[in-house]
Motif scaffolding. Structure first.
Motif, PDB file in Angstrom:
ATOM      1  N   SER A  92      20.960  26.575   1.211  1.00 20.40           N
ATOM      2  CA  SER A  92      19.939  27.253   0.411  1.00 20.40           C
ATOM      3  C   SER A  92      18.538  26.822   0.815  1.00 20.40           C
ATOM      4  CB  SER A  92      20.170  26.985  -1.082  1.00 20.40           C
ATOM      5  OG  SER A  92      20.131  25.600  -1.355  1.00 20.40           O
ATOM      6  N   PHE A 147      19.319  30.413 -13.815  1.00 20.91           N
ATOM      7  CA  PHE A 147      20.498  31.053 -14.389  1.00 20.91           C
ATOM      8  C   PHE A 147      20.305  32.563 -14.508  1.00 20.91           C
ATOM      9  CE2 PHE A 147      17.982  30.477 -18.237  1.00 20.91           C
ATOM     10  CZ  PHE A 147      18.256  31.626 -18.965  1.00 20.91           C
ATOM     11  N   GLY A 195      20.846  34.040 -11.149  1.00 23.66           N
ATOM     12  CA  GLY A 195      22.280  34.084 -10.892  1.00 23.66           C
ATOM     13  C   GLY A 195      22.950  35.246 -11.595  1.00 23.66           C
ATOM     14  N   ILE A 238      25.016  38.318  -9.858  1.00 24.13           N
ATOM     15  CA  ILE A 238      26.398  38.643 -10.208  1.00 24.13           C
ATOM     16  C   ILE A 238      26.519  40.105 -10.646  1.00 24.13           C
ATOM     17  CG2 ILE A 238      28.250  38.168 -11.860  1.00 24.13           C
ATOM     18  CD1 ILE A 238      27.361  35.247 -11.842  1.00 24.13           C
ATOM     19  N   LEU A 248      26.286  34.430  -2.733  1.00 20.50           N
ATOM     20  CA  LEU A 248      25.554  34.531  -4.004  1.00 20.50           C
ATOM     21  C   LEU A 248      25.013  33.181  -4.484  1.00 20.50           C
ATOM     22  CD1 LEU A 248      27.558  37.204  -6.037  1.00 20.50           C
ATOM     23  CD2 LEU A 248      25.529  37.482  -4.608  1.00 20.50           C
ATOM     24  N   PRO A 249      25.812  32.092  -4.467  1.00 21.41           N
ATOM     25  CA  PRO A 249      25.238  30.794  -4.869  1.00 21.41           C
ATOM     26  C   PRO A 249      24.085  30.354  -3.980  1.00 21.41           C
ATOM     27  CG  PRO A 249      27.630  30.677  -4.839  1.00 21.41           C
ATOM     28  CD  PRO A 249      27.262  31.983  -4.230  1.00 21.41           C
ATOM     29  N   THR A 274      20.977  32.588  -4.595  1.00 23.72           N
ATOM     30  CA  THR A 274      20.400  32.302  -5.920  1.00 23.72           C
ATOM     31  C   THR A 274      19.542  31.044  -5.880  1.00 23.72           C
ATOM     32  OG1 THR A 274      22.275  33.345  -7.055  1.00 23.72           O
ATOM     33  CG2 THR A 274      20.949  31.799  -8.320  1.00 23.72           C
ATOM     34  N   VAL A 307      23.641  26.472 -10.824  1.00 24.50           N
ATOM     35  CA  VAL A 307      24.301  27.433  -9.933  1.00 24.50           C
ATOM     36  C   VAL A 307      25.786  27.128  -9.814  1.00 24.50           C
ATOM     37  CG1 VAL A 307      24.434  28.225  -7.531  1.00 24.50           C
ATOM     38  CG2 VAL A 307      22.212  27.981  -8.645  1.00 24.50           C
ATOM     39  N   MET A 338      27.565  28.277 -12.919  1.00 22.07           N
ATOM     40  CA  MET A 338      27.663  29.726 -13.046  1.00 22.07           C
ATOM     41  C   MET A 338      28.721  30.310 -12.124  1.00 22.07           C
ATOM     42  SD  MET A 338      23.778  31.129 -13.423  1.00 22.07           S
ATOM     43  CE  MET A 338      24.453  32.756 -13.685  1.00 22.07           C
ATOM     44  N   PHE A 339      28.766  29.811 -10.887  1.00 26.61           N
ATOM     45  CA  PHE A 339      29.673  30.376  -9.889  1.00 26.61           C
ATOM     46  C   PHE A 339      30.960  29.559  -9.724  1.00 26.61           C
ATOM     47  CE2 PHE A 339      25.478  31.982  -8.728  1.00 26.61           C
ATOM     48  CZ  PHE A 339      25.739  33.320  -8.508  1.00 26.61           C
TER      49      PHE A 339
END
Length: 316
Positions: free
Chosen positions: A105, A145, A148, A152, A184-185, A188, A258, A261-262
Motif C-alpha cells: 500500500s 473504514f 473500505g 467493497i 481492495l485492502p 483502501t 483495513v 474489514m477485509f
C-alpha cells in the motif's frame, strides 16, 4: 557517515529502552493489576496469589522489570489466554502479513503521490491543481473504514471484480498467489496515504523551485523536465522520506481497520480480536512490536535522509 550512523543507533537504543519501560508500566496499570485483568472477575484470591507468584508479580518493581527484559531478549512475550499460544509465535505468524500489506500500500501510494505532487506544483494555481488539491483533501478527510466500505460496495457487490474478503493463506506466497484478494485492502490503505504524501510532495517541489540552484540550472540552458527530474525531485523526496518513517504508527492504525474489514490475517486483526476478548498479553505484545517498528522506522528515515542530503551528515 559512520559517526552519524553510530549516533543515531545509540539514540534508537535509548528510545527502545524507554518503550520497554512504557509497556511495562502499561502492564501494571491494568484494572486490578495483571492477575485480575487476565484471570477476570471470577478469579479467587488464592488463584490471584498463585498467578502473581508464578509470574513474579509479587516481587519488587525493579526485579520485575529486569525479569521482563530477560524474557524480551529470549523472545518470551507471554501467552495468549484466549488462543492458548505464545504471543511471540502469534506475532511471528502475523507480522510478515501486515508488513506485506503495508509495503504494497505504501509503494502504491508513493508511485501515485510523487508524480501527482509534481503535477500539482508545476501547474500551481491552474484548474488541474485546484481539482487535485480538492480530491486530496477529500481523501484525507475520509475515514479509512468509509473508503473500505465504498471499495467493497463498488468493486465486490455492484461490479463484482474483486472479492470482499482478503486471502487467508498461512504464508506470504499463498497470499500473493491470490493477488486479486489483496487488491481492495491494498488500494483502501493506499488511498488514505496518497492524500497526505501528495500534499507534502507538492509543498516540497514548490519550495525547491524557488531555490538558487534551479535558477542556475535554467540559466545554463537545461530543460525544465531535466531540472525537475534530476535536481528538484531528489531534494523534494527528503521531507517525504521523513514522513514515511514518522507515518508508521498511522499505517498500523490503518492496517488495523483495513484488516478487520477485509478479514485479513495480519497483526491488526490479531490486535482487534485481542481487544474484543481482553487478551492483554497479545495487546501489550503488539504494542511493543509497533513501538519497536516506529523507532526502527525513524532510524531508517535518518539514514535515508543522510543519503539524499549529504549536508545532514556534517550537521547531525
Amino acid at each position: 557517515m559512520t559517526g552519524f550512523l553510530v549516533k543515531r543507533f545509540l539514540q534508537a537504543l535509548v528510545v527502545l529502552f524507554l518503550v520497554s519501560i512504557i509497556v511495562f508500566v502499561l502492564l501494571h496499570m491494568l484494572p486490578g493489576g495483571p492477575a485480575r485483568a487476565i484471570l477476570g472477575p471470577k478469579g479467587t484470591p488464592q488463584q490471584i496469589d498463585q498467578f502473581n507468584h508464578q509470574q513474579g508479580y509479587d516481587r519488587s518493581l525493579p526485579t520485575q522489570y529486569f525479569m521482563y527484559l530477560k524474557r524480551l531478549f529470549t523472545g518470551d512475550l507471554g501467552d495468549s489466554y484466549k488462543l492458548n499460544s505464545p504471543v511471540f509465535e502469534l506475532l511471528k505468524q502475523r507480522l510478515p502479513k501486515t508488513l506485506l500489506l503495508t509495503v504494497l500500500s505504501t509503494a502504491l501510494a508513493v508511485v501515485i503521490a510523487v508524480p501527482l505532487g509534481l503535477l500539482q506544483a508545476v501547474r500551481r494555481g491552474k484548474a488541474s491543481d485546484y481539482a487535485l488539491t480538492g480530491l486530496a483533501f477529500l481523501l484525507y478527510a475520509t475515514p479509512v473504514f468509509f473508503l473500505g466500505l465504498i471499495m467493497i460496495i463498488l468493486f465486490a457487490q455492484v461490479f463484482p471484480v474483486f472479492p470482499a474478503e482478503a486471502p487467508q493463506g498461512e504464508s506470504i506466497g499463498e497470499l500473493l498467489g491470490d493477488f486479486t484478494g489483496l487488491v481492495l485492502p491494498v488500494v483502501t490503505m493506499a488511498f488514505g496515504i496518497v492524500a497526505m504524501f501528495s500534499r507534502y510532495m507538492r509543498s516540497a517541489v514548490l519550495d525547491n523551485l524557488t531555490e538558487e540552484y534551479v535558477r542556475t540550472a535554467m540559466a545554463k540552458g537545461q530543460s525544465s523536465r531535466r531540472i525537475l527530474v534530476r535536481h528538484v525531485l531528489r531534494n523534494a523526496l527528503i521531507p517525504l522520506a521523513t514522513l514515511l518513517g514518522l507515518y508508521l504508527p498511522t499505517l498500523f492504525s490503518g492496517a488495523l481497520v483495513v484488516e478487520s474489514m477485509f478479514n485479513y490475517p495480519g497483526m491488526g486483526l490479531l490486535f482487534w480480536n485481542a481487544a474484543q476478548g481482553s487478551d492483554f498479553p497479545v495487546l501489550l505484545g503488539v504494542t511493543l512490536v509497533v513501538g519497536i517498528a516506529t523507532v526502527l522506522g525513524s532510524l531508517l528515515t535518518d539514514i535515508l535522509y543522510a543519503v539524499l542530503d549529504p549536508r545532514i551528515r556534517s550537521v547531525a
